[in-house]
Design a protein around this motif. Structure first.
Motif, PDB file in Angstrom:
ATOM      1  N   TRP A  63       0.845  -1.201   0.000  1.00  0.00           N
ATOM      2  CA  TRP A  63       0.000   0.000   0.000  1.00  0.00           C
ATOM      3  C   TRP A  63       0.871   1.239   0.000  1.00  0.00           C
ATOM      4  O   TRP A  63       1.766   1.377   0.827  1.00  0.00           O
ATOM      5  CB  TRP A  63      -0.894  -0.009   1.241  1.00  0.00           C
ATOM      6  CG  TRP A  63      -1.883   1.113   1.337  1.00  0.00           C
ATOM      7  CD1 TRP A  63      -2.532   1.746   0.323  1.00  0.00           C
ATOM      8  CD2 TRP A  63      -2.374   1.713   2.559  1.00  0.00           C
ATOM      9  NE1 TRP A  63      -3.377   2.703   0.807  1.00  0.00           N
ATOM     10  CE2 TRP A  63      -3.310   2.700   2.175  1.00  0.00           C
ATOM     11  CE3 TRP A  63      -2.108   1.493   3.904  1.00  0.00           C
ATOM     12  CZ2 TRP A  63      -3.966   3.483   3.121  1.00  0.00           C
ATOM     13  CZ3 TRP A  63      -2.778   2.280   4.837  1.00  0.00           C
ATOM     14  CH2 TRP A  63      -3.691   3.248   4.452  1.00  0.00           C
ATOM     15  N   PHE A  99      -7.879  -6.502  -0.549  1.00  0.00           N
ATOM     16  CA  PHE A  99      -8.760  -7.077  -1.564  1.00  0.00           C
ATOM     17  C   PHE A  99      -8.705  -6.250  -2.849  1.00  0.00           C
ATOM     18  O   PHE A  99      -8.686  -6.791  -3.950  1.00  0.00           O
ATOM     19  CB  PHE A  99     -10.190  -7.129  -1.029  1.00  0.00           C
ATOM     20  CG  PHE A  99     -11.191  -7.704  -1.983  1.00  0.00           C
ATOM     21  CD1 PHE A  99     -11.400  -9.069  -2.037  1.00  0.00           C
ATOM     22  CD2 PHE A  99     -11.914  -6.873  -2.831  1.00  0.00           C
ATOM     23  CE1 PHE A  99     -12.328  -9.599  -2.931  1.00  0.00           C
ATOM     24  CE2 PHE A  99     -12.831  -7.396  -3.724  1.00  0.00           C
ATOM     25  CZ  PHE A  99     -13.042  -8.766  -3.775  1.00  0.00           C
ATOM     26  N   ASP A 100      -8.667  -4.936  -2.695  1.00  0.00           N
ATOM     27  CA  ASP A 100      -8.574  -4.031  -3.850  1.00  0.00           C
ATOM     28  C   ASP A 100      -8.147  -2.661  -3.336  1.00  0.00           C
ATOM     29  O   ASP A 100      -8.275  -2.356  -2.150  1.00  0.00           O
ATOM     30  CB  ASP A 100      -9.926  -3.931  -4.558  1.00  0.00           C
ATOM     31  CG  ASP A 100      -9.791  -3.480  -6.010  1.00  0.00           C
ATOM     32  OD1 ASP A 100      -8.643  -3.207  -6.435  1.00  0.00           O
ATOM     33  OD2 ASP A 100     -10.818  -3.388  -6.711  1.00  0.00           O
ATOM     34  N   LYS A 101      -7.644  -1.836  -4.235  1.00  0.00           N
ATOM     35  CA  LYS A 101      -7.236  -0.480  -3.876  1.00  0.00           C
ATOM     36  C   LYS A 101      -7.184   0.350  -5.137  1.00  0.00           C
ATOM     37  O   LYS A 101      -6.985  -0.171  -6.247  1.00  0.00           O
ATOM     38  CB  LYS A 101      -5.868  -0.489  -3.190  1.00  0.00           C
ATOM     39  CG  LYS A 101      -4.750  -1.075  -4.049  1.00  0.00           C
ATOM     40  CD  LYS A 101      -3.460  -1.252  -3.270  1.00  0.00           C
ATOM     41  CE  LYS A 101      -2.421  -1.956  -4.139  1.00  0.00           C
ATOM     42  NZ  LYS A 101      -1.177  -2.241  -3.414  1.00  0.00           N
ATOM     43  N   GLU A 119     -13.600   3.353  -9.138  1.00  0.00           N
ATOM     44  CA  GLU A 119     -13.197   2.118  -9.795  1.00  0.00           C
ATOM     45  C   GLU A 119     -13.256   0.931  -8.839  1.00  0.00           C
ATOM     46  O   GLU A 119     -13.395  -0.215  -9.268  1.00  0.00           O
ATOM     47  CB  GLU A 119     -11.778   2.263 -10.353  1.00  0.00           C
ATOM     48  CG  GLU A 119     -11.655   3.311 -11.450  1.00  0.00           C
ATOM     49  CD  GLU A 119     -10.222   3.523 -11.903  1.00  0.00           C
ATOM     50  OE1 GLU A 119      -9.336   2.785 -11.419  1.00  0.00           O
ATOM     51  OE2 GLU A 119      -9.990   4.425 -12.735  1.00  0.00           O
ATOM     52  N   VAL A 120     -13.151   1.215  -7.555  1.00  0.00           N
ATOM     53  CA  VAL A 120     -13.151   0.157  -6.541  1.00  0.00           C
ATOM     54  C   VAL A 120     -14.554  -0.145  -6.032  1.00  0.00           C
ATOM     55  O   VAL A 120     -14.921  -1.308  -5.826  1.00  0.00           O
ATOM     56  CB  VAL A 120     -12.225   0.560  -5.363  1.00  0.00           C
ATOM     57  CG1 VAL A 120     -12.373  -0.410  -4.193  1.00  0.00           C
ATOM     58  CG2 VAL A 120     -10.776   0.611  -5.817  1.00  0.00           C
ATOM     59  N   ARG A 180     -17.274  -5.536  -7.715  1.00  0.00           N
ATOM     60  CA  ARG A 180     -16.188  -5.661  -6.746  1.00  0.00           C
ATOM     61  C   ARG A 180     -16.723  -5.817  -5.322  1.00  0.00           C
ATOM     62  O   ARG A 180     -16.224  -6.631  -4.539  1.00  0.00           O
ATOM     63  CB  ARG A 180     -15.258  -4.442  -6.819  1.00  0.00           C
ATOM     64  CG  ARG A 180     -14.564  -4.261  -8.155  1.00  0.00           C
ATOM     65  CD  ARG A 180     -13.756  -5.494  -8.543  1.00  0.00           C
ATOM     66  NE  ARG A 180     -12.561  -5.660  -7.724  1.00  0.00           N
ATOM     67  CZ  ARG A 180     -11.929  -6.818  -7.577  1.00  0.00           C
ATOM     68  NH1 ARG A 180     -12.405  -7.913  -8.153  1.00  0.00           N
ATOM     69  NH2 ARG A 180     -10.839  -6.890  -6.848  1.00  0.00           N
ATOM     70  N   HIS A 206     -18.350  -9.207  -4.589  1.00  0.00           N
ATOM     71  CA  HIS A 206     -17.294 -10.190  -4.331  1.00  0.00           C
ATOM     72  C   HIS A 206     -16.675  -9.947  -2.952  1.00  0.00           C
ATOM     73  O   HIS A 206     -16.415 -10.902  -2.198  1.00  0.00           O
ATOM     74  CB  HIS A 206     -16.237 -10.089  -5.430  1.00  0.00           C
ATOM     75  CG  HIS A 206     -15.236 -11.199  -5.411  1.00  0.00           C
ATOM     76  ND1 HIS A 206     -14.059 -11.151  -6.134  1.00  0.00           N
ATOM     77  CD2 HIS A 206     -15.201 -12.373  -4.736  1.00  0.00           C
ATOM     78  CE1 HIS A 206     -13.365 -12.256  -5.904  1.00  0.00           C
ATOM     79  NE2 HIS A 206     -14.035 -13.006  -5.062  1.00  0.00           N
ATOM     80  N   PHE A 207     -16.468  -8.701  -2.618  1.00  0.00           N
ATOM     81  CA  PHE A 207     -15.829  -8.333  -1.351  1.00  0.00           C
ATOM     82  C   PHE A 207     -16.662  -8.783  -0.148  1.00  0.00           C
ATOM     83  O   PHE A 207     -16.139  -9.380   0.806  1.00  0.00           O
ATOM     84  CB  PHE A 207     -15.634  -6.812  -1.328  1.00  0.00           C
ATOM     85  CG  PHE A 207     -15.013  -6.259  -0.074  1.00  0.00           C
ATOM     86  CD1 PHE A 207     -13.726  -6.607   0.298  1.00  0.00           C
ATOM     87  CD2 PHE A 207     -15.718  -5.373   0.723  1.00  0.00           C
ATOM     88  CE1 PHE A 207     -13.137  -6.086   1.448  1.00  0.00           C
ATOM     89  CE2 PHE A 207     -15.141  -4.842   1.872  1.00  0.00           C
ATOM     90  CZ  PHE A 207     -13.848  -5.198   2.238  1.00  0.00           C
TER      91      PHE A 207
END
Length: 260
Positions: free
Chosen positions: A25, A223-225, A230-231, A236, A239-240
Motif C-alpha cells: 500500500w 482485496f482491492d485499492k 473504480e473500486v 467488486r 465479491h468483497f
C-alpha cells in the motif's frame, strides 16, 4: 517523491495467527484515502502498524519518508494525528475542552506540560475551524458525542501533523451528527496545507468525495485499492462482501443495498 505511507509485502502474526498478510500500500501527498472493511478485517492492526505500535513480522514500512527500523518512532508520532474511539474513552470527563485540544501538541492524555498562551490561541482557532468554538470553557462530559469527535480532531491537528488518521470517527453518532462531521472533514481536507487523511470506516456512504482513493481490507489482506469509483462497484463489492449488492451514487457518494 517519497510516499506518505509505503508498505511493502507487510505481514503480521500474533500468537501464530496471521492478522495482516502481504499488504502492499502506497499513499502519496495530495491523496486522501478511505479504508473500508468489516469488523475483524484488520483495519485497527493496520493503523497500529502505521503508528509504530506494532511491528511487522515480515516486510518493510516507511511513514512520512522515515523507514521503520531507522527511525525514532516516538518522534515520528508527533507528525501523525490519530482520532479513535479508544482515545475518547481515555479522556477525563472533567477536563476542559481547550486543554484537551492543547494536549494534542504533546500527544498526551491530559495536560501535564506548561502550554503557552499561543498554544491556547491555536487551540481556539482550531475549534473555530471545526465549528466547535462554542465549547470553550466547558468540560468534556457536557459535550455531545459529535462535539467530542470534533474536539478530538482539533486535538489531532494541534501539532500540525502531516498525516491525520480518523479511525471510525462516526461511531456512536446519529445521522444528523454524522453528516455534520462529514461536512467538517470535507472542509478540513480541502484547506490549503491540509494533512493527508486516512479515514477508516465500514460504511461506504461515508466515503465522501474528498476521499479520492479507497483500500478494501478483507481478512487481513488487501482485496482491492485505487480510485474510489473504480473500486466501489457492484461487481467488486459483491465479491468483497460475498453478497449480491447494489451501489448507487448520489451527490458523488456511494450508497449500498442488498439485492435479491
Amino acid at each position: 517523491m517519497n510516499p506518505i505511507i509505503d508498505m511493502q509485502n507487510v505481514s503480521w502474526k500474533r500468537q501464530d495467527k496471521t492478522i495482516l498478510s502481504n499488504v502492499d500500500w502506497k499513499v502519496f501527498s495530495g491523496e486522501h484515502w478511505a479504508v473500508l472493511g468489516l469488523n475483524g478485517s484488520g483495519k485497527t492492526s493496520l493503523l497500529n502498524m502505521v503508528n509504530g505500535y506494532i511491528w511487522p513480522t515480515r516486510g518493510k514500512i516507511s511513514v512520512l519518508g522515515h523507514p521503520f527500523g531507522k527511525t525514532d518512532i516516538r518522534e515520528l508520532r508527533k507528525s501523525i494525528g490519530w482520532v479513535s474511539s479508544s482515545l475518547q474513552e481515555k479522556i477525563v470527563d472533567t477536563e476542559y475542552t481547550e486543554a484537551i485540544v492543547v494536549s494534542g501538541k504533546y500527544a498526551s492524555i491530559g495536560l501535564y506540560e506548561n502550554p503557552t498562551n499561543k498554544d491556547f490561541q491555536k487551540a481556539i482557532h482550531l475549534m473555530e475551524d471545526l465549528g466547535c468554538s462554542h465549547l470553550e470553557g466547558r468540560t468534556y462530559q457536557t459535550c455531545s458525542q459529535g462535539e467530542k469527535q470534533k474536539l478530538l480532531i482539533a486535538r489531532g491537528l494541534m501539532a500540525s501533523p502531516d498525516l491525520l488518521i480518523l479511525d471510525e470517527p462516526t461511531n456512536g453518532l446519529d445521522f444528523i451528527s454524522r453528516e455534520a462531521l462529514m461536512v467538517t472533514i470535507t472542509r478540513l481536507a480541502t484547506q490549503e496545507n491540509a494533512p493527508t487523511i486516512i479515514f477508516v470506516t465500514h460504511h461506504i456512504e461515508e466515503i465522501i468525495p474528498v476521499f479520492t482513493n479507497t483500500l478494501l481490507l478483507h481478512q487481513g489482506e488487501v482485496f482491492d485499492k485505487g480510485a474510489r469509483q473504480e473500486v466501489l462497484t457492484n461487481e467488486r463489492l459483491s465479491h468483497f462482501f460475498n453478497r449480491n449488492v447494489q451501489v448507487e451514487w448520489h451527490h458523488q457518494r456511494p450508497w449500498m443495498t442488498l439485492r435479491d
